[in-house]
Design a protein around this motif. Structure first.
Motif, PDB file in Angstrom:
ATOM      1  N   SER A   1       7.348  -0.816   2.345  1.00  0.00           N
ATOM      2  CA  SER A   1       7.952  -1.224   1.046  1.00  0.00           C
ATOM      3  C   SER A   1       8.236  -0.091   0.118  1.00  0.00           C
ATOM      4  CB  SER A   1       6.815  -2.379   0.490  1.00  0.00           C
ATOM      5  OG  SER A   1       5.818  -1.475   0.018  1.00  0.00           O
TER       6      SER A   1
ATOM      7  N   ASN B   1      -0.390  -1.398  -5.952  1.00  0.00           N
ATOM      8  CA  ASN B   1      -0.194  -2.235  -4.661  1.00  0.00           C
ATOM      9  C   ASN B   1       1.286  -1.839  -4.336  1.00  0.00           C
ATOM     10  OD1 ASN B   1      -0.066  -4.485  -3.319  1.00  0.00           O
ATOM     11  ND2 ASN B   1       0.214  -5.905  -4.574  1.00  0.00           N
TER      12      ASN B   1
ATOM     13  N   HIS C   1       7.915 -12.230   2.149  1.00  0.00           N
ATOM     14  CA  HIS C   1       6.734 -12.786   2.965  1.00  0.00           C
ATOM     15  C   HIS C   1       6.793 -12.221   4.642  1.00  0.00           C
ATOM     16  CE1 HIS C   1       5.562 -16.211   0.244  1.00  0.00           C
ATOM     17  NE2 HIS C   1       5.427 -15.144  -0.333  1.00  0.00           N
TER      18      HIS C   1
ATOM     19  N   ASN D   1       6.184  -8.567   4.491  1.00  0.00           N
ATOM     20  CA  ASN D   1       4.794  -8.064   4.321  1.00  0.00           C
ATOM     21  C   ASN D   1       3.940  -8.641   5.528  1.00  0.00           C
ATOM     22  OD1 ASN D   1       5.156  -6.994   1.821  1.00  0.00           O
ATOM     23  ND2 ASN D   1       4.866  -9.120   0.790  1.00  0.00           N
TER      24      ASN D   1
ATOM     25  N   SER E   1       3.641  -3.464  -1.774  1.00  0.00           N
ATOM     26  CA  SER E   1       4.100  -4.634  -0.931  1.00  0.00           C
ATOM     27  C   SER E   1       5.548  -5.038  -1.437  1.00  0.00           C
ATOM     28  CB  SER E   1       2.932  -5.710  -0.973  1.00  0.00           C
ATOM     29  OG  SER E   1       2.772  -6.094  -2.483  1.00  0.00           O
ATOM     30  N   TRP E   2       5.958  -5.841  -0.542  1.00  0.00           N
ATOM     31  CA  TRP E   2       7.322  -6.507  -0.994  1.00  0.00           C
ATOM     32  C   TRP E   2       7.114  -7.583  -1.793  1.00  0.00           C
ATOM     33  CZ3 TRP E   2      11.815  -4.337   0.320  1.00  0.00           C
ATOM     34  CH2 TRP E   2      11.728  -3.314   1.164  1.00  0.00           C
ATOM     35  N   CYS E   3       7.889  -7.922  -2.817  1.00  0.00           N
ATOM     36  CA  CYS E   3       8.054  -9.120  -3.703  1.00  0.00           C
ATOM     37  C   CYS E   3       9.454  -9.566  -3.733  1.00  0.00           C
ATOM     38  CB  CYS E   3       7.387  -8.754  -5.057  1.00  0.00           C
ATOM     39  SG  CYS E   3       7.969  -7.408  -5.891  1.00  0.00           S
TER      40      CYS E   3
END
Length: 371
Positions: free
Chosen positions: A214, A223, A205, A208, A225-227
Motif C-alpha cells: 500500500s 498503519n 479489502h 489487504n 494498509s489500503w483504505c
C-alpha cells in the motif's frame, strides 16, 4: 552583585539543516557568558530541532517558558543566538518579551546585542521581530517561485506519489520515474473498479487480504494498509494519465498553534503540464473509471459531495415528514444487510417518536422545538 544564572535556548527549523546548528548556537552563547563572567546552568539547556519558528507549540520552548514562570525559577537570564531562534512572528516576539519581563527573566540575543534590561529593548525586539517576519514571508515567496519553475520544467516538486520513484540528478534536481511494481497495482485497481465493478471498499479489502503493498502513510502515521480514501485518491489522480497539476492549494498556519491547514487556490493559478513519461494507465481505462465515478455519484452521492457516502434516494425520499414539527425523517444508521432498515435504525426512530410524544404531553418542549 551576584553573577546571573543563565539558561540557553537554540533552534533550527528544517530537517534539511545540519543538527550541528544547535551546538554552534550553544557555543556562541557560552562564549558570550564567559566574556561577561556569567554562569551557565547545564541542566537548563533547551532546544528544538527541525521545527519552524512560526509555531509556539515547541516542546523545548514550552519547557523553557514553564521554568521561567515557576515561582522559584532556577535562572535569571535566557541566552539566544538571535531573536529569530525564538520566533519569526512580530506578535509572538512582543508577547514573549512581555511574559519574560513580567517573570523577571532577562533575555539576551548575543549576535544582535539585544538585552531586555536595556531601555530600548522593546523597540529593538520589535524592529528585529519585524525583520524576522518579513524575511520569513519573502523566503516563502522565493521558495514558491522556485517550485513553480521546477514544475514548469517538468521536475519533481516534492512529496510522495504511489507508482513513482524520485530520482535525483547531478545538479540536485529530482525527476519522477515509473515504478513498475506499483504501476501494476494501480492498473489492477483501475480494472477492478471498471471491469469487475468492485466498490472502493471491496478493492481495499481485496488488496489487504492479498497483502498487496500500500502507499506509504503520512508522517506520524504507522498503519500501512489500503483504505477507501487511498483507493479513491488513485482513481482520481490525473498524473497516472500523464498530466500533472501543481499549485492547486496553499498552506496557511493557524494563529497560536502554527498548525498547517490547506486551502484551495483558484484554477487560474494552477500549473498544468503534459508528462507522457509518467503515464501508467491508458486513456480508455481512465475514461471508464470517470464514467463509473459519475454514475456512482449520481446514484449514491449527496449533492455537492465528492464522496459516495450512501444512498440518497429511497421509495419515500423527500415524502416522509414529522407530524409534530414538519421536519424530514432521515435514516440514522444506514441500511441492513439486505437493503432494508436495520433493527437498530427502526428502534432509534421508535424511541425518538416516543420521547417526542412524551415531551409534548408534559409540555416540556414548545411545539416548534419538539424534534
Amino acid at each position: 552583585m551576584n553573577e546571573p544564572r543563565c539558561a540557553i535556548y537554540a533552534r533550527f527549523s528544517s530537517d534539511r539543516q545540519s543538527p550541528t546548528s544547535i551546538s554552534d548556537q550553544v557555543r556562541k552563547c557560552r562564549d558570550y557568558a564567559v566574556r561577561h563572567g556569567w554562569l551557565i546552568l547545564e541542566e537548563h539547556l533547551y532546544s528544538d530541532e527541525a521545527i519552524a519558528a512560526t509555531s509556539m507549540a515547541r516542546e523545548g520552548l514550552q519547557m523553557l517558558l514553564a521554568a521561567a514562570a515557576a515561582p522559584e525559577r532556577a535562572f535569571d537570564c535566557i541566552l539566544i543566538d538571535d531573536t529569530s531562534r525564538l520566533t519569526r512572528k512580530l506578535a509572538d516576539a512582543l508577547n514573549l518579551y512581555e511574559k519574560l519581563t513580567f517573570a523577571g527573566v532577562r533575555l539576551v540575543a548575543v549576535s544582535q546585542g539585544v538585552d531586555s534590561d536595556s531601555s530600548q529593548a522593546e523597540l529593538l525586539i520589535g524592529v528585529h521581530g519585524l525583520i524576522d517576519a518579513v524575511y520569513w514571508r519573502e523566503l516563502a515567496q522565493k521558495t514558491h517561485r522556485g517550485m513553480q519553475g521546477l514544475a514548469l520544467r517538468g521536475f519533481h516538486t516534492g512529496g510522495r506519489c504511489f507508482g513513482y520513484s524520485s530520482v535525483k540528478a547531478a545538479d540536485g534536481s529530482a525527476r519522477l520515474e515509473v515504478n513498475s511494481a506499483e504501476a501494476e497495482i494501480i492498473n489492477r485497481i483501475y480494472r477492478l473498479y471498471t471491469e469487475s465493478a468492485y466498490s472502493m471498499k471491496r478493492i481495499a479489502h481485496t488488496l489487504n487480504a492479498e497483502g498487496i503493498l500500500s502507499p506509504q502513510p503520512q508522517k506520524g502515521r504507522f498503519n500501512r494498509s489500503w483504505c477507501v480514501s487511498s483507493v479513491r485518491h488513485i482513481l482520481l489522480n490525473a498524473r497516472y494519465t500523464g498530466k500533472t497539476t501543481w499549485n492547486t492549494r496553499r498552506k496557511v498556519r493557524v494563529p497560536g498553534t502554527g498548525k498547517r491547514v490547506f486551502r484551495p487556490r483558484p484554477q487560474s493559478e494552477w500549473v498544468k503540464t503534459e508528462a507522457p513519461q509518467l503515464r501508467i494507465v491508458s486513456d480508455e481505462l481512465a475514461t471508464a473509471v470517470q464514467r463509473r465515478l459519475e454514475a456512482v455519484k449520481s446514484t449514491f452521492g449527496r449533492e455537492g459531495s465528492g464522496l459516495t457516502i450512501g444512498p440518497k434516494r429511497y421509495l419515500f425520499s423527500g415524502l416522509l415528514k414529522c407530524s409534530v414539527c414538519g421536519g424530514s425523517i432521515a435514516l440514522v444508521s444506514g441500511r441492513g444487510r439486505h437493503g432494508v432498515f436495520s433493527t437498530s435504525s427502526a428502534w432509534r426512530l421508535r424511541v425518538r417518536e416516543r420521547r417526542v410524544g412524551a415531551s409534548r404531553r408534559v409540555g416540556a418542549w414548545p411545539a416548534q422545538r419538539a424534534c
